[in-house]
Design a protein around this motif. Structure first.
Motif, PDB file in Angstrom:
ATOM      1  N   LEU A  44      96.302 -52.343  -8.831  1.00  0.00           N
ATOM      2  CA  LEU A  44      95.030 -52.571  -8.143  1.00  0.00           C
ATOM      3  C   LEU A  44      94.451 -51.267  -7.607  1.00  0.00           C
ATOM      4  CD1 LEU A  44      95.750 -55.884  -6.188  1.00  0.00           C
ATOM      5  CD2 LEU A  44      94.570 -55.591  -8.366  1.00  0.00           C
ATOM      6  N   GLY A  45      95.327 -50.421  -7.069  1.00  0.00           N
ATOM      7  CA  GLY A  45      94.852 -49.150  -6.517  1.00  0.00           C
ATOM      8  C   GLY A  45      94.240 -48.253  -7.565  1.00  0.00           C
ATOM      9  N   LEU A  46      94.885 -48.159  -8.745  1.00  0.00           N
ATOM     10  CA  LEU A  46      94.342 -47.310  -9.810  1.00  0.00           C
ATOM     11  C   LEU A  46      93.024 -47.864 -10.339  1.00  0.00           C
ATOM     12  CD1 LEU A  46      97.497 -46.271 -11.872  1.00  0.00           C
ATOM     13  CD2 LEU A  46      96.067 -44.819 -10.415  1.00  0.00           C
ATOM     14  N   LEU A  47      92.953 -49.186 -10.518  1.00  0.00           N
ATOM     15  CA  LEU A  47      91.705 -49.772 -11.006  1.00  0.00           C
ATOM     16  C   LEU A  47      90.546 -49.468 -10.055  1.00  0.00           C
ATOM     17  CD1 LEU A  47      92.910 -53.280 -12.287  1.00  0.00           C
ATOM     18  CD2 LEU A  47      92.125 -51.337 -13.665  1.00  0.00           C
ATOM     19  N   GLY A  48      90.752 -49.727  -8.771  1.00  0.00           N
ATOM     20  CA  GLY A  48      89.687 -49.513  -7.798  1.00  0.00           C
ATOM     21  C   GLY A  48      89.337 -48.053  -7.607  1.00  0.00           C
ATOM     22  N   ASN A  49      90.357 -47.180  -7.560  1.00  0.00           N
ATOM     23  CA  ASN A  49      90.090 -45.783  -7.260  1.00  0.00           C
ATOM     24  C   ASN A  49      89.617 -44.987  -8.473  1.00  0.00           C
ATOM     25  OD1 ASN A  49      90.911 -45.022  -4.310  1.00  0.00           O
ATOM     26  ND2 ASN A  49      92.442 -46.496  -4.981  1.00  0.00           N
ATOM     27  N   VAL A  50      90.018 -45.386  -9.681  1.00  0.00           N
ATOM     28  CA  VAL A  50      89.448 -44.745 -10.879  1.00  0.00           C
ATOM     29  C   VAL A  50      87.959 -45.055 -10.963  1.00  0.00           C
ATOM     30  CG1 VAL A  50      89.401 -44.835 -13.397  1.00  0.00           C
ATOM     31  CG2 VAL A  50      91.579 -44.616 -12.200  1.00  0.00           C
ATOM     32  N   LEU A  51      87.596 -46.312 -10.684  1.00  0.00           N
ATOM     33  CA  LEU A  51      86.178 -46.682 -10.656  1.00  0.00           C
ATOM     34  C   LEU A  51      85.447 -45.904  -9.565  1.00  0.00           C
ATOM     35  CD1 LEU A  51      83.805 -48.476 -11.530  1.00  0.00           C
ATOM     36  CD2 LEU A  51      84.627 -50.207  -9.920  1.00  0.00           C
ATOM     37  N   ALA A  52      86.069 -45.799  -8.381  1.00  0.00           N
ATOM     38  CA  ALA A  52      85.445 -45.066  -7.282  1.00  0.00           C
ATOM     39  C   ALA A  52      85.277 -43.585  -7.633  1.00  0.00           C
ATOM     40  CB  ALA A  52      86.273 -45.216  -6.009  1.00  0.00           C
ATOM     41  N   LEU A  53      86.303 -43.000  -8.255  1.00  0.00           N
ATOM     42  CA  LEU A  53      86.226 -41.593  -8.646  1.00  0.00           C
ATOM     43  C   LEU A  53      85.109 -41.371  -9.657  1.00  0.00           C
ATOM     44  CD1 LEU A  53      87.613 -38.790  -8.415  1.00  0.00           C
ATOM     45  CD2 LEU A  53      88.996 -39.447 -10.390  1.00  0.00           C
ATOM     46  N   TRP A  54      84.976 -42.287 -10.606  1.00  0.00           N
ATOM     47  CA  TRP A  54      83.912 -42.180 -11.616  1.00  0.00           C
ATOM     48  C   TRP A  54      82.537 -42.246 -10.957  1.00  0.00           C
ATOM     49  CZ3 TRP A  54      80.940 -46.514 -13.869  1.00  0.00           C
ATOM     50  CH2 TRP A  54      80.143 -46.101 -14.937  1.00  0.00           C
ATOM     51  N   ILE A  55      82.372 -43.146  -9.997  1.00  0.00           N
ATOM     52  CA  ILE A  55      81.080 -43.269  -9.321  1.00  0.00           C
ATOM     53  C   ILE A  55      80.791 -42.037  -8.475  1.00  0.00           C
ATOM     54  CG2 ILE A  55      79.850 -44.552  -7.526  1.00  0.00           C
ATOM     55  CD1 ILE A  55      81.095 -47.088  -8.622  1.00  0.00           C
ATOM     56  N   LEU A  70      84.402 -40.039   2.422  1.00  0.00           N
ATOM     57  CA  LEU A  70      84.968 -41.139   1.642  1.00  0.00           C
ATOM     58  C   LEU A  70      85.717 -40.627   0.412  1.00  0.00           C
ATOM     59  CD1 LEU A  70      82.047 -43.737   1.767  1.00  0.00           C
ATOM     60  CD2 LEU A  70      84.215 -43.834   3.001  1.00  0.00           C
ATOM     61  N   PHE A  71      85.217 -39.545  -0.182  1.00  0.00           N
ATOM     62  CA  PHE A  71      85.889 -38.983  -1.350  1.00  0.00           C
ATOM     63  C   PHE A  71      87.293 -38.491  -0.997  1.00  0.00           C
ATOM     64  CE2 PHE A  71      86.883 -35.479  -4.266  1.00  0.00           C
ATOM     65  CZ  PHE A  71      86.772 -36.140  -5.476  1.00  0.00           C
ATOM     66  N   GLN A  72      87.473 -38.027   0.255  1.00  0.00           N
ATOM     67  CA  GLN A  72      88.803 -37.601   0.676  1.00  0.00           C
ATOM     68  C   GLN A  72      89.779 -38.774   0.675  1.00  0.00           C
ATOM     69  OE1 GLN A  72      89.088 -34.242   1.111  1.00  0.00           O
ATOM     70  NE2 GLN A  72      86.920 -34.332   0.584  1.00  0.00           N
ATOM     71  N   LEU A  73      89.272 -39.980   0.974  1.00  0.00           N
ATOM     72  CA  LEU A  73      90.118 -41.170   0.898  1.00  0.00           C
ATOM     73  C   LEU A  73      90.587 -41.419  -0.535  1.00  0.00           C
ATOM     74  CD1 LEU A  73      88.651 -44.001   3.188  1.00  0.00           C
ATOM     75  CD2 LEU A  73      90.975 -43.082   3.196  1.00  0.00           C
ATOM     76  N   VAL A  74      89.693 -41.214  -1.494  1.00  0.00           N
ATOM     77  CA  VAL A  74      90.070 -41.367  -2.902  1.00  0.00           C
ATOM     78  C   VAL A  74      91.187 -40.387  -3.250  1.00  0.00           C
ATOM     79  CG1 VAL A  74      89.253 -41.291  -5.282  1.00  0.00           C
ATOM     80  CG2 VAL A  74      87.739 -42.111  -3.486  1.00  0.00           C
ATOM     81  N   ALA A  75      91.052 -39.135  -2.790  1.00  0.00           N
ATOM     82  CA  ALA A  75      92.074 -38.126  -3.064  1.00  0.00           C
ATOM     83  C   ALA A  75      93.414 -38.517  -2.451  1.00  0.00           C
ATOM     84  CB  ALA A  75      91.616 -36.766  -2.518  1.00  0.00           C
ATOM     85  N   PHE A 311      76.776 -45.676  -2.535  1.00  0.00           N
ATOM     86  CA  PHE A 311      77.877 -46.077  -3.416  1.00  0.00           C
ATOM     87  C   PHE A 311      77.609 -47.456  -3.997  1.00  0.00           C
ATOM     88  CE2 PHE A 311      81.954 -47.932  -4.440  1.00  0.00           C
ATOM     89  CZ  PHE A 311      82.657 -46.890  -5.025  1.00  0.00           C
ATOM     90  N   ARG A 312      77.116 -48.390  -3.170  1.00  0.00           N
ATOM     91  CA  ARG A 312      76.828 -49.742  -3.652  1.00  0.00           C
ATOM     92  C   ARG A 312      75.774 -49.716  -4.752  1.00  0.00           C
ATOM     93  NH1 ARG A 312      76.937 -51.046   1.817  1.00  0.00           N
ATOM     94  NH2 ARG A 312      74.669 -51.215   1.920  1.00  0.00           N
ATOM     95  N   LYS A 313      74.711 -48.953  -4.532  1.00  0.00           N
ATOM     96  CA  LYS A 313      73.650 -48.874  -5.532  1.00  0.00           C
ATOM     97  C   LYS A 313      74.159 -48.263  -6.830  1.00  0.00           C
ATOM     98  CE  LYS A 313      69.974 -48.462  -2.069  1.00  0.00           C
ATOM     99  NZ  LYS A 313      68.965 -47.562  -1.456  1.00  0.00           N
ATOM    100  N   ALA A 314      75.002 -47.232  -6.711  1.00  0.00           N
ATOM    101  CA  ALA A 314      75.560 -46.605  -7.913  1.00  0.00           C
ATOM    102  C   ALA A 314      76.487 -47.569  -8.644  1.00  0.00           C
ATOM    103  CB  ALA A 314      76.318 -45.336  -7.524  1.00  0.00           C
ATOM    104  N   LEU A 315      77.224 -48.395  -7.888  1.00  0.00           N
ATOM    105  CA  LEU A 315      78.109 -49.367  -8.501  1.00  0.00           C
ATOM    106  C   LEU A 315      77.308 -50.408  -9.280  1.00  0.00           C
ATOM    107  CD1 LEU A 315      80.926 -50.632  -8.869  1.00  0.00           C
ATOM    108  CD2 LEU A 315      80.601 -51.796  -6.675  1.00  0.00           C
ATOM    109  N   VAL A 316      76.251 -50.921  -8.685  1.00  0.00           N
ATOM    110  CA  VAL A 316      75.416 -51.927  -9.361  1.00  0.00           C
ATOM    111  C   VAL A 316      74.731 -51.314 -10.581  1.00  0.00           C
ATOM    112  CG1 VAL A 316      73.380 -53.399  -9.120  1.00  0.00           C
ATOM    113  CG2 VAL A 316      75.062 -53.289  -7.266  1.00  0.00           C
ATOM    114  N   SER A 317      74.255 -50.075 -10.452  1.00  0.00           N
ATOM    115  CA  SER A 317      73.551 -49.432 -11.570  1.00  0.00           C
ATOM    116  C   SER A 317      74.478 -49.114 -12.734  1.00  0.00           C
ATOM    117  CB  SER A 317      72.873 -48.150 -11.091  1.00  0.00           C
ATOM    118  OG  SER A 317      73.840 -47.172 -10.736  1.00  0.00           O
TER     119      SER A 317
END
Length: 344
Positions: A44-55, A70-75, A311-317
């Motif tokens: 679950l962590g990789l799925l969510g954070n890979v998507l977050a990193l891409w965005i 927030l990006f530091q949280l991804v790191a 981030f939300r707008k980028a996710l939807v787009s």
């Protein structure tokens, strides 16, 4: 937080070992419960954070100070997720095969992730608090460069107390009995390592108690500000309280159990050092709660969604064109419902 051997030893839990203290004992519960829990955390962590990193890297039109934090949280999440497969392998195989250097690095990354996640989520909540309650404060004019310095200071604060962990070997046993874990009993061969264990326990408690107190303070102040605000557009205030609630929920689910069992271990060690049964019961509970610490890596993407409209707008787009409008409306409706419930 304990990482124990899987090899059991039979002894009387009601009495301490000769010379005082409870003897080291393998905890088989770790090998049963942690592998599936940690595997779910990793997937679950990789799925969510890979998507977050891409965005963050390719979809955001620009970065704000909040986005940088927030990006530091991804790191921090990626550091932990990269270390967990080694731990899962050791649990399933029953012994550690990756050597002393990887053992030190593995433990360091896992413990540092907890501290970094707590510290960074607290900074995000405080930043949101100033945005809402003190909109004219100079902190709200923070530049991306200044946010970078804040991030560097947070990482220094997190890494410095954990760095001594890299100076000691945590390998126990030999051959097929080799294990990589932090500590197993009251007594250790090195006083320095015993002091490191005590420091770890203290940090585990303090890094939860003080940030949680700050989060409650920010949430209560924002909620009070919301109730007093009768005019204007309350959207920003509602978003801020929503962020605080999400972060508090992650805190309680992921970090409170380990903190509670660590306090219990300290109480037994201080006031009932002869009670080995209580010591090992709390040890097993700590091992179970250990898996929840890394659930934050899977839940942190929720923090990104609820704390950053960009981030939300980028996710939807990023959704396929065919689904973008329909999913966008469904997503907006869901966020709006949560948003309304949290605010009122």
């Amino acid at each position: 937080m304990l990482l124990e051997s899987n090899h059991s030893v039979t002894f009387n839990l009601s009495t301490p070992a000769p010379g005082g203290g409870c003897p080291p004992v393998g905890i088989q519960l770790e090998g049963v419960i942690l592998p599936p829990v940690l595997t779910v955390d990793v997937v679950l962590g990789l799925l969510g954070n890979v998507l977050a990193l891409w965005i963050f890297c390719w979809k955001l039109p620009s970065w704000s100070p909040n986005s940088l934090l927030l990006f530091q949280l991804v790191a921090a999440d990626f550091l932990a997720l990269l270390s967990l497969p080694l731990r899962i392998h050791a649990l399933l195989a029953g012994h550690w095969v990756f050597g002393d250097a990887m053992c030190r690095l593995n433990l360091f990354l896992m413990f540092t992730n907890r501290s970094a996640s707590i510290a960074l989520m607290t900074v995000v909540a405080i930043y949101r608090y100033f945005k809402v309650v003190h909109p004219h404060h100079r902190l709200n004019r923070m530049t991306k460069r200044q946010a970078g310095w804040v991030s560097a200071a947070v990482w220094l604060l997190v890494v410095a107390p954990r760095a001594p962990m890299l100076a000691y070997s945590h390998i126990k046993g030999s051959g097929n009995g080799t294990q990589c874990f932090f500590f197993t009993s009251y007594k250790e061969s090195s006083r320095a390592l015993l002091a490191l264990v005590a420091t770890h326990r203290l940090l585990t408690v303090l890094e939860f108690v003080f940030p949680f107190a700050l989060l409650l303070f920010c949430s209560l102040r924002i909620a009070g500000f919301l109730r007093r605000r009768q005019m204007g557009k309350p959207d920003k205030v509602r978003k801020a309280i929503r962020v605080c609630v999400v972060i508090i929920a992650v805190f309680l689910v992921c970090f409170l159990p380990t903190t509670a069992t660590t306090v219990g271990l300290w109480a037994v060690r201080s006031f009932r050092p002869w009670d080995c049964a209580a010591f090992y019961t709390l040890t097993q509970l700590t091992i179970v709660s250990f898996g929840l610490n890394f659930l934050n890596s899977a839940l942190d993407p929720l923090v990104y969604v609820f704390s950053s409209s960009t981030f939300r707008k980028a996710l939807v787009s990023s959704l396929p064109r065919r689904l973008r409008l329909r999913r966008g409306r469904m997503f907006s409706r869901f966020v709006g419902q949560v948003h309304h419930r949290v605010a009122f």
